[in-house]
Design a protein around this motif. Structure first.
Motif, mmCIF file in Angstrom:
data_model
loop_
_atom_site.group_PDB
_atom_site.id
_atom_site.type_symbol
_atom_site.label_atom_id
_atom_site.label_comp_id
_atom_site.label_asym_id
_atom_site.label_seq_id
_atom_site.Cartn_x
_atom_site.Cartn_y
_atom_site.Cartn_z
ATOM 1 N N ARG A 74 0.833 -1.210 0.000
ATOM 2 C CA ARG A 74 0.000 0.000 0.000
ATOM 3 C C ARG A 74 0.861 1.250 0.000
ATOM 4 N NH1 ARG A 74 -4.854 1.231 4.363
ATOM 5 N NH2 ARG A 74 -5.560 3.202 3.416
ATOM 6 N N HIS A 105 2.399 1.713 -3.408
ATOM 7 C CA HIS A 105 1.392 2.188 -4.351
ATOM 8 C C HIS A 105 1.132 3.681 -4.171
ATOM 9 C CE1 HIS A 105 -2.112 2.065 -6.947
ATOM 10 N NE2 HIS A 105 -2.837 2.625 -5.972
ATOM 11 N N ARG A 119 1.966 7.051 -6.873
ATOM 12 C CA ARG A 119 0.908 7.884 -7.452
ATOM 13 C C ARG A 119 0.927 9.304 -6.947
ATOM 14 N NH1 ARG A 119 -4.809 5.245 -6.893
ATOM 15 N NH2 ARG A 119 -5.267 7.259 -7.881
#
Length: 248
Positions: A229, A232, A236
């Protein structure tokens, strides 16, 4: 009202009659067939099973102890230990249909209390934890099974139908029908989760869950999820320094 009926209502119920020594020994021998798949006949059990020999000698020594013949009882218990490698104090109270599988290295202390239909494997210790007089050893209620090498210490109660895993060290009470394993012992399984073996004893006492391993596995899975997580989010969303140097 008939006089006999009135007497029955007024008179207190008589206590249950204690089984004879011969009846208890007969039950101890008969129960082996249901708990040991290697047993092939009564003669073999009587002549070659040290666990049976140990309980027979203990039954006799316990009767002597109850009659305050303390030295003969202790001497008989010592003699039985030489023959069987099982050390049972003559004051220990043991119920019916008691079985020690293999009968090696078992120790049962003075104030231990064992119910009916209890099974112990080799290397089990029912030990005390205090110098003070009185109750110092465990109580095992009916139907308890204790795996090889387990140690149950102190004046605690292992509830009816409970199971103690091999090499566990139990120092806290165990509720009925539960399974406890580990050092110190931890509750891991209820009776509803056990296998059914058609009325016979479940000999798969090596199939024990590992609560510590399961907890570590869950933590590792959680760490992997959080790392994924985080990676990720970093892929982004730009950092504050990237926002400053980004052209207008």
């Amino acid at each position: 009202m008939p006089y006999s009926t009135l007497i029955d209502q007024v008179a207190p119920a008589s206590p249950p009659r204690k089984p004879s020594l011969l009846a208890m020994i007969r039950d101890d021998i008969a129960c082996v067939v249901a708990r040991d798949p290697a047993a092939s006949g009564t003669l073999e059990i009587v002549l070659t099973y040290p666990g049976v020999h140990a309980i027979v000698w203990h039954r006799i020594a316990h009767r002597l102890w109850q009659r305050r013949l303390r030295f003969p009882a202790r001497f008989l218990a010592w003699f039985a230990r030489l023959l069987t490698n099982v050390d049972i104090h003559p004051a220990a109270t043991i119920g019916r249909r008691f079985f020690i599988d293999h009968g090696a290295g078992v120790v049962i202390g003075e104030t231990a209390e064992i119910g009916d239909d209890v099974t112990l494997y080799h290397g089990v210790t029912l030990g005390g934890t205090s110098w003070s007089p009185g109750k110092r050893h465990p109580t095992l209620e009916d139907g308890v099974l204790v795996g090889c090498g387990a140690k149950i210490l102190g004046p605690i109660t292992v509830g009816k139908g409970a199971r103690v895993g091999a090499n566990s060290v139990v120092v806290d009470p165990v509720p009925p029908a539960m399974t406890v394993i580990g050092i110190p012992g931890r509750l891991v399984r209820a009776a509803s989760d056990r296998r059914r073996v058609g009325g016979r004893i479940d000999l798969d006492h090596h199939l024990m869950p590992d609560p510590v391993g399961e907890a570590i596995s869950e933590l590792l899975d959680r760490i992997d999820f959080l790392e994924m997580r985080l990676a990720h989010r970093e892929g982004r969303e730009p950092t504050c320094e990237e926002d400053i140097h980004e052209p207008a």
